[in-house]
Motif scaffolding. Structure first.
Motif, PDB file in Angstrom:
ATOM      1  N   UNK A 188       0.831  -1.204   0.000  1.00  0.00           N
ATOM      2  CA  UNK A 188       0.000   0.000   0.000  1.00  0.00           C
ATOM      3  C   UNK A 188       0.867   1.256   0.000  1.00  0.00           C
ATOM      4  N   UNK A 189       1.934   1.234   0.770  1.00  0.00           N
ATOM      5  CA  UNK A 189       2.855   2.368   0.797  1.00  0.00           C
ATOM      6  C   UNK A 189       3.464   2.595  -0.588  1.00  0.00           C
ATOM      7  N   UNK A 190       3.846   1.511  -1.263  1.00  0.00           N
ATOM      8  CA  UNK A 190       4.432   1.631  -2.600  1.00  0.00           C
ATOM      9  C   UNK A 190       3.433   2.237  -3.573  1.00  0.00           C
ATOM     10  N   UNK A 191       2.182   1.813  -3.504  1.00  0.00           N
ATOM     11  CA  UNK A 191       1.155   2.384  -4.390  1.00  0.00           C
ATOM     12  C   UNK A 191       0.952   3.871  -4.095  1.00  0.00           C
ATOM     13  N   UNK A 192       0.925   4.205  -2.820  1.00  0.00           N
ATOM     14  CA  UNK A 192       0.733   5.606  -2.441  1.00  0.00           C
ATOM     15  C   UNK A 192       1.887   6.484  -2.901  1.00  0.00           C
ATOM     16  N   UNK A 193       3.107   5.984  -2.749  1.00  0.00           N
ATOM     17  CA  UNK A 193       4.260   6.772  -3.163  1.00  0.00           C
ATOM     18  C   UNK A 193       4.311   6.938  -4.683  1.00  0.00           C
ATOM     19  N   UNK A 194       3.879   5.912  -5.403  1.00  0.00           N
ATOM     20  CA  UNK A 194       3.814   6.030  -6.857  1.00  0.00           C
ATOM     21  C   UNK A 194       2.865   7.167  -7.249  1.00  0.00           C
ATOM     22  N   UNK A 195       1.702   7.218  -6.592  1.00  0.00           N
ATOM     23  CA  UNK A 195       0.736   8.283  -6.873  1.00  0.00           C
ATOM     24  C   UNK A 195       1.270   9.648  -6.451  1.00  0.00           C
ATOM     25  N   UNK A 196       1.915   9.672  -5.294  1.00  0.00           N
ATOM     26  CA  UNK A 196       2.447  10.941  -4.763  1.00  0.00           C
ATOM     27  C   UNK A 196       3.490  11.522  -5.709  1.00  0.00           C
ATOM     28  N   UNK A 197       4.475  10.733  -6.095  1.00  0.00           N
ATOM     29  CA  UNK A 197       5.550  11.258  -6.945  1.00  0.00           C
ATOM     30  C   UNK A 197       5.048  11.582  -8.355  1.00  0.00           C
ATOM     31  N   UNK A 198       4.095  10.830  -8.851  1.00  0.00           N
ATOM     32  CA  UNK A 198       3.518  11.123 -10.165  1.00  0.00           C
ATOM     33  C   UNK A 198       2.821  12.481 -10.144  1.00  0.00           C
ATOM     34  N   UNK A 199       2.069  12.755  -9.065  1.00  0.00           N
ATOM     35  CA  UNK A 199       1.362  14.028  -8.956  1.00  0.00           C
ATOM     36  C   UNK A 199       2.327  15.196  -8.815  1.00  0.00           C
ATOM     37  N   UNK A 200       3.329  15.040  -7.939  1.00  0.00           N
ATOM     38  CA  UNK A 200       4.277  16.146  -7.728  1.00  0.00           C
ATOM     39  C   UNK A 200       5.117  16.403  -8.982  1.00  0.00           C
ATOM     40  N   UNK A 201       5.399  15.361  -9.747  1.00  0.00           N
ATOM     41  CA  UNK A 201       6.181  15.541 -10.969  1.00  0.00           C
ATOM     42  C   UNK A 201       5.444  16.439 -11.955  1.00  0.00           C
ATOM     43  N   UNK A 202       4.113  16.379 -11.942  1.00  0.00           N
ATOM     44  CA  UNK A 202       3.329  17.230 -12.834  1.00  0.00           C
ATOM     45  C   UNK A 202       3.206  18.650 -12.296  1.00  0.00           C
TER      46      UNK A 202
END
Length: 363
Positions: free
Chosen positions: A191-205
């Motif tokens: 779950x942490x890995x999924x959340x971090x994937x979403x977090x970094x994808x959003x911040x990258x944009x």
């Protein structure tokens, strides 16, 4: 943008009362203080004022997981002071430099207390942005600096498998993964890995090319069992208290079984791998924050520790169990902590406050 469907919307205890986060966040304040020099150095070394300062002289800053203050205001001031110093050293002292600061937290955060606490002498425009930082919050390429301190260990949701009675990861009789079987730990890690994937994808944009992001996140050193860290070992004691209360009819056992804490403490290597997997950020620094080691003299007393815990978890517990049991629960927890070694200075060595400095790569 509202929290995504299925995500939890919980916040630190608001208001100005004795159990509020505002009056029970001195530990987090120490983390902010230890990161001050690291943030200043980061801006001095790699913040490109010529490239990142727009034609209007406006710089966008976001503090994610801001809660109600005062720690968020200290962090923002540290960032702005560092940027102003960098700009002055590059000859921008004569022009008016404007800062737009976005304070973000869940929709249930006490933004009223946050806004009434804003410093009167602030040199920035302030705005609140409600919503989960695990998704998009800002327009593309609108931010120059993002910070998240002691926020990323909170998950977007409890891993669904740990509350599924048909799953091998069903976490019956426990409220956390501290002393749970491997299946439960793996569910939290995934779950942490999924959340971090979403977090970094959003911040990258949301970050401009070359923009900076600083993170402070509590991590477990490789080889350290969760039960050895005071930040997570107390969850076992909390679970014991809830089961004791179920045994005497103060709460329903099924209600205890359906409650799990939505947080996870990765290892530094685990976090580093997730950043690299995203691929949008250059890792400039990934090191301990420099916070002074806890000693017998500086370790928090039991009441301070419990007060901080109630300020952080009170909202979650209140929503799940109701207000009637809250005082009794924390009285029982205080007694269990007093009879354990949870707050021994040696246990604090089993956690590291990791400082991470990232720079957005060119898109």
């Amino acid at each position: 943008m509202a929290d995504e469907p299925g995500t939890l919307s919980f916040a630190m205890v608001g208001g100005d009362g004795p159990h509020s986060y505002r009056h029970n966040s001195s530990y987090q304040a120490g983390v902010v203080a230890s990161a001050k020099t690291l943030i200043g150095n980061a801006v001095a070394e790699i913040f490109d004022v010529n490239h990142l300062t727009t034609s209007s002289g406006s710089i966008g800053i976001a503090d994610l997981g801001c809660s109600v203050g005062p720690n968020t205001f200290i962090t923002v001031k540290n960032i702005i002071d560092s940027v102003e110093l960098k700009c002055q050293s590059h000859g921008f002292g004569s022009q008016v430099l404007e800062f737009q600061v976005f304070f973000n937290d869940h929709v249930s955060n006490d933004f009223n207390t946050l806004f009434t606490s804003l410093p009167n002498d602030r040199h920035y425009f302030a705005a609140g942005v409600p919503g989960s930082f695990h998704g998009r919050l800002f327009p593309k390429a609108s931010l120059h600096f993002v910070n998240a301190s002691y926020a990323l260990h909170w998950l977007s949701r409890v891993p669904k498998d740990v509350v599924d009675k048909q799953s091998p990861a069903w976490n019956k009789g426990r409220v956390y993964y501290t002393s749970a079987p491997n299946q439960v730990v793996e569910a939290y890690s995934a779950q942490f890995a999924r959340d971090m994937e979403s977090f970094f994808k959003a911040r990258a944009q949301e970050l401009v090319s070359g923009g900076l992001m600083t993170l402070v996140i509590p991590c477990l050193p490789v080889g350290t069992a969760p039960s050895q860290s005071p930040l997570v070992a107390v969850a076992d004691l909390l679970g014991d208290c809830l089961l004791d209360m179920a045994n005497v009819g103060l709460v329903i056992e099924d209600t205890v079984d359906s409650f799990n804490l939505p947080s996870y403490h990765p290892t530094p290597q685990e976090l580093e791998n997730l950043i690299k997997r995203n691929g949008c950020f250059e890792i400039v620094k990934l090191e301990p924050s420099g916070r002074a080691p806890v000693t017998k003299e500086t370790a928090p007393n039991i009441q301070t520790y419990i007060s901080h815990l109630r300020a952080a978890l009170g909202g979650l517990l209140l929503e799940h169990f109701g207000v009637e049991i809250m005082d009794e629960l924390f009285v029982r927890l205080t007694e269990k902590v007093a009879n354990s070694s949870t707050l021994s200075p040696s246990s604090y060595r089993m956690v590291v406050d990791l400082f991470v400095l990232l720079q957005r790569k060119a898109a």
